[in-house]
Design a protein around this motif. Structure first.
Motif, PDB file in Angstrom:
ATOM      1  N   THR A  56      -1.500  39.051  -5.869  1.00 23.25           N
ATOM      2  CA  THR A  56      -2.228  38.994  -7.100  1.00 23.25           C
ATOM      3  C   THR A  56      -2.356  40.129  -7.886  1.00 23.25           C
ATOM      4  OG1 THR A  56      -4.302  40.016  -5.722  1.00 23.25           O
ATOM      5  CG2 THR A  56      -4.055  37.667  -5.274  1.00 23.25           C
ATOM      6  N   ASP A  57      -3.019  39.495  -8.990  1.00 25.23           N
ATOM      7  CA  ASP A  57      -2.827  40.788 -10.187  1.00 25.23           C
ATOM      8  C   ASP A  57      -4.179  42.652  -9.745  1.00 25.23           C
ATOM      9  OD1 ASP A  57      -1.520  39.154 -11.842  1.00 25.23           O
ATOM     10  OD2 ASP A  57      -4.329  38.245 -12.971  1.00 25.23           O
ATOM     11  N   PRO A  58      -3.053  43.060 -10.396  1.00 27.64           N
ATOM     12  CA  PRO A  58      -3.452  44.736 -10.093  1.00 27.64           C
ATOM     13  C   PRO A  58      -4.845  45.502 -10.900  1.00 27.64           C
ATOM     14  CG  PRO A  58      -1.720  45.044 -11.787  1.00 27.64           C
ATOM     15  CD  PRO A  58      -1.654  43.254 -11.133  1.00 27.64           C
ATOM     16  N   ASP A  59      -5.804  44.790  -9.979  1.00 25.28           N
ATOM     17  CA  ASP A  59      -6.900  44.437 -10.661  1.00 25.28           C
ATOM     18  C   ASP A  59      -7.620  43.765  -9.407  1.00 25.28           C
ATOM     19  OD1 ASP A  59      -7.484  41.804 -10.922  1.00 25.28           O
ATOM     20  OD2 ASP A  59      -7.099  41.785 -13.149  1.00 25.28           O
ATOM     21  N   GLY A  62      -8.561  41.143  -8.987  1.00 22.12           N
ATOM     22  CA  GLY A  62      -7.400  40.660  -8.250  1.00 22.12           C
ATOM     23  C   GLY A  62      -6.633  40.706  -6.588  1.00 22.12           C
ATOM     24  N   GLU A  63      -7.773  42.259  -6.639  1.00 22.80           N
ATOM     25  CA  GLU A  63      -7.774  42.712  -5.343  1.00 22.80           C
ATOM     26  C   GLU A  63      -8.448  42.071  -3.919  1.00 22.80           C
ATOM     27  OE1 GLU A  63      -5.895  45.499  -4.134  1.00 22.80           O
ATOM     28  OE2 GLU A  63      -4.612  45.060  -5.180  1.00 22.80           O
ATOM     29  N   ARG A  64     -10.558  41.542  -5.040  1.00 20.33           N
ATOM     30  CA  ARG A  64     -10.805  41.006  -4.108  1.00 20.33           C
ATOM     31  C   ARG A  64     -10.387  39.407  -3.063  1.00 20.33           C
ATOM     32  NH1 ARG A  64     -14.247  36.602  -4.997  1.00 20.33           N
ATOM     33  NH2 ARG A  64     -15.922  36.025  -3.992  1.00 20.33           N
ATOM     34  N   ILE A  65      -9.432  39.057  -4.100  1.00 20.47           N
ATOM     35  CA  ILE A  65      -8.592  38.146  -3.577  1.00 20.47           C
ATOM     36  C   ILE A  65      -7.805  38.094  -2.422  1.00 20.47           C
ATOM     37  CG2 ILE A  65      -6.573  35.957  -4.688  1.00 20.47           C
ATOM     38  CD1 ILE A  65      -8.108  35.702  -7.374  1.00 20.47           C
ATOM     39  N   ARG A  66      -7.023  39.051  -2.828  1.00 15.13           N
ATOM     40  CA  ARG A  66      -5.962  39.169  -1.847  1.00 15.13           C
ATOM     41  C   ARG A  66      -7.222  39.883  -0.112  1.00 15.13           C
ATOM     42  NH1 ARG A  66      -0.981  42.139  -1.931  1.00 15.13           N
ATOM     43  NH2 ARG A  66      -1.285  42.207  -4.345  1.00 15.13           N
ATOM     44  N   SER A  67      -7.765  40.509  -0.034  1.00 14.23           N
ATOM     45  CA  SER A  67      -8.264  41.000   0.768  1.00 14.23           C
ATOM     46  C   SER A  67      -9.274  39.461   1.353  1.00 14.23           C
ATOM     47  CB  SER A  67     -10.170  41.804   0.001  1.00 14.23           C
ATOM     48  OG  SER A  67     -11.156  41.676   1.098  1.00 14.23           O
ATOM     49  N   ILE A  68      -9.312  38.537   0.631  1.00 16.75           N
ATOM     50  CA  ILE A  68     -10.716  37.303   1.052  1.00 16.75           C
ATOM     51  C   ILE A  68      -9.499  36.702   2.090  1.00 16.75           C
ATOM     52  CG2 ILE A  68     -11.410  35.245   0.869  1.00 16.75           C
ATOM     53  CD1 ILE A  68     -12.673  36.672  -1.755  1.00 16.75           C
ATOM     54  N   ILE A  69      -8.005  36.547   1.040  1.00 16.24           N
ATOM     55  CA  ILE A  69      -6.973  35.461   1.911  1.00 16.24           C
ATOM     56  C   ILE A  69      -6.760  36.533   2.840  1.00 16.24           C
ATOM     57  CG2 ILE A  69      -4.897  34.856   2.107  1.00 16.24           C
ATOM     58  CD1 ILE A  69      -5.318  34.863  -1.218  1.00 16.24           C
ATOM     59  N   SER A  70      -7.057  37.512   3.184  1.00 13.26           N
ATOM     60  CA  SER A  70      -6.018  38.857   4.761  1.00 13.26           C
ATOM     61  C   SER A  70      -7.160  38.485   5.716  1.00 13.26           C
ATOM     62  CB  SER A  70      -6.240  39.935   4.354  1.00 13.26           C
ATOM     63  OG  SER A  70      -5.145  40.177   3.647  1.00 13.26           O
ATOM     64  N   ASN A 153      -8.384  52.292  -4.092  1.00 11.52           N
ATOM     65  CA  ASN A 153      -9.879  53.546  -3.595  1.00 11.52           C
ATOM     66  C   ASN A 153      -9.525  54.241  -2.385  1.00 11.52           C
ATOM     67  OD1 ASN A 153     -11.041  52.126  -1.428  1.00 11.52           O
ATOM     68  ND2 ASN A 153     -12.613  50.802  -2.970  1.00 11.52           N
ATOM     69  N   GLY A 154      -9.288  55.660  -2.377  1.00 12.91           N
ATOM     70  CA  GLY A 154      -9.117  56.113  -0.889  1.00 12.91           C
ATOM     71  C   GLY A 154      -9.564  55.139   0.584  1.00 12.91           C
ATOM     72  N   LYS A 155     -10.366  54.684   0.567  1.00 13.23           N
ATOM     73  CA  LYS A 155     -10.788  53.756   1.307  1.00 13.23           C
ATOM     74  C   LYS A 155     -10.069  52.841   1.715  1.00 13.23           C
ATOM     75  CE  LYS A 155     -14.516  51.451   3.837  1.00 13.23           C
ATOM     76  NZ  LYS A 155     -16.077  50.629   3.985  1.00 13.23           N
ATOM     77  N   THR A 156      -9.442  51.998   0.888  1.00 16.63           N
ATOM     78  CA  THR A 156      -8.564  51.079   1.249  1.00 16.63           C
ATOM     79  C   THR A 156      -7.418  51.695   0.782  1.00 16.63           C
ATOM     80  OG1 THR A 156      -9.551  49.519  -0.366  1.00 16.63           O
ATOM     81  CG2 THR A 156      -7.861  48.766  -0.214  1.00 16.63           C
ATOM     82  N   PHE A 157      -6.826  52.896   0.208  1.00 12.02           N
ATOM     83  CA  PHE A 157      -5.160  52.822   0.262  1.00 12.02           C
ATOM     84  C   PHE A 157      -4.730  53.458   1.700  1.00 12.02           C
ATOM     85  CE2 PHE A 157      -2.643  56.558   0.273  1.00 12.02           C
ATOM     86  CZ  PHE A 157      -1.404  55.833  -0.735  1.00 12.02           C
ATOM     87  N   LEU A 158      -6.259  54.167   2.472  1.00 12.44           N
ATOM     88  CA  LEU A 158      -5.973  54.356   3.769  1.00 12.44           C
ATOM     89  C   LEU A 158      -6.054  53.168   5.101  1.00 12.44           C
ATOM     90  CD1 LEU A 158      -6.232  56.918   5.891  1.00 12.44           C
ATOM     91  CD2 LEU A 158      -8.343  56.130   6.104  1.00 12.44           C
TER      92      LEU A 158
END
Length: 184
Positions: A56-59, A62-70, A153-158
């Motif tokens: 997905t897009d690096p915005d 895009g991150e929201r869609i990535r998270s929902i699919i995951s 962000n930090g939490k998601t990076f971890l």
């Protein structure tokens, strides 16, 4: 690169066109961030049969869609494009990336391993200036590129360090490279 076995999940038609200019692959389009149950079911079937790469897009959307699919389809693979390689005329998206950038992102795919014991801790992020540091966001962006886990962000990076099983060795090697890059 040849035919990609997995089905690549993208946001829209223009992303599919960009992927197909770069590699031979099948895609599923989410139709943007209003991802519905029918799309989730198609992605689940693709994951069972061939595997899935979320690209997905690096915005934020895009991150929201990535998270929902995951959340709905465990064990997906992920490809990440740096924002710098996905930008054109102020717009950010997979459709703006060059075929070379897309091939590079697909050659560094990461696979989710949700049950992994974390090797990297919030303390490691603090020690490396990736959180609670004036330049934390820029530092995470560079580390995300070096580790192939994208900007977050930090939490998601971890969390990504955990689900993609980033080892301490990989983390500290990337940290050293980041320090060298930032001090050039």
């Amino acid at each position: 690169m040849g035919m990609i076995r997995e089905v690549i999940v993208v946001e829209g038609r223009e992303d599919t066109a960009a992927i197909q200019r770069a590699v031979e692959a099948d895609t599923i389009e989410t139709g943007g961030s209003a991802i519905n149950q029918e799309i989730i079911e198609r992605i689940k079937l693709a994951q069972e049969r061939r595997g899935v790469i979320i690209f997905t897009d690096p915005d934020h959307p895009g991150e929201r869609i990535r998270s929902i699919i995951s959340q709905h389809v465990p064990g997906c693979k992920h490809a990440f494009l740096p924002v710098s390689e996905a930008r054109r005329k102020g717009e950010v998206g997979v459709e703006h990336a060059s075929p070379e950038a897309i091939r590079r992102a697909l050659s560094h795919v990461k696979t989710e391993m949700p049950e992994a014991e974390p090797e990297i801790t919030m303390e490691d992020l603090r020690a490396c200036g990736l959180v609670i540091h004036p330049g934390a966001a820029a530092r995470r962006e560079v580390m995300g590129i070096l580790l192939g886990i994208g900007h977050a962000n930090g939490k998601t990076f971890l969390k990504r360090c955990r689900i993609f099983q980033i080892t301490r060795e990989e983390f500290w090697k990337a940290y050293t490279q980041m320090e060298e890059t930032l001090h050039e």
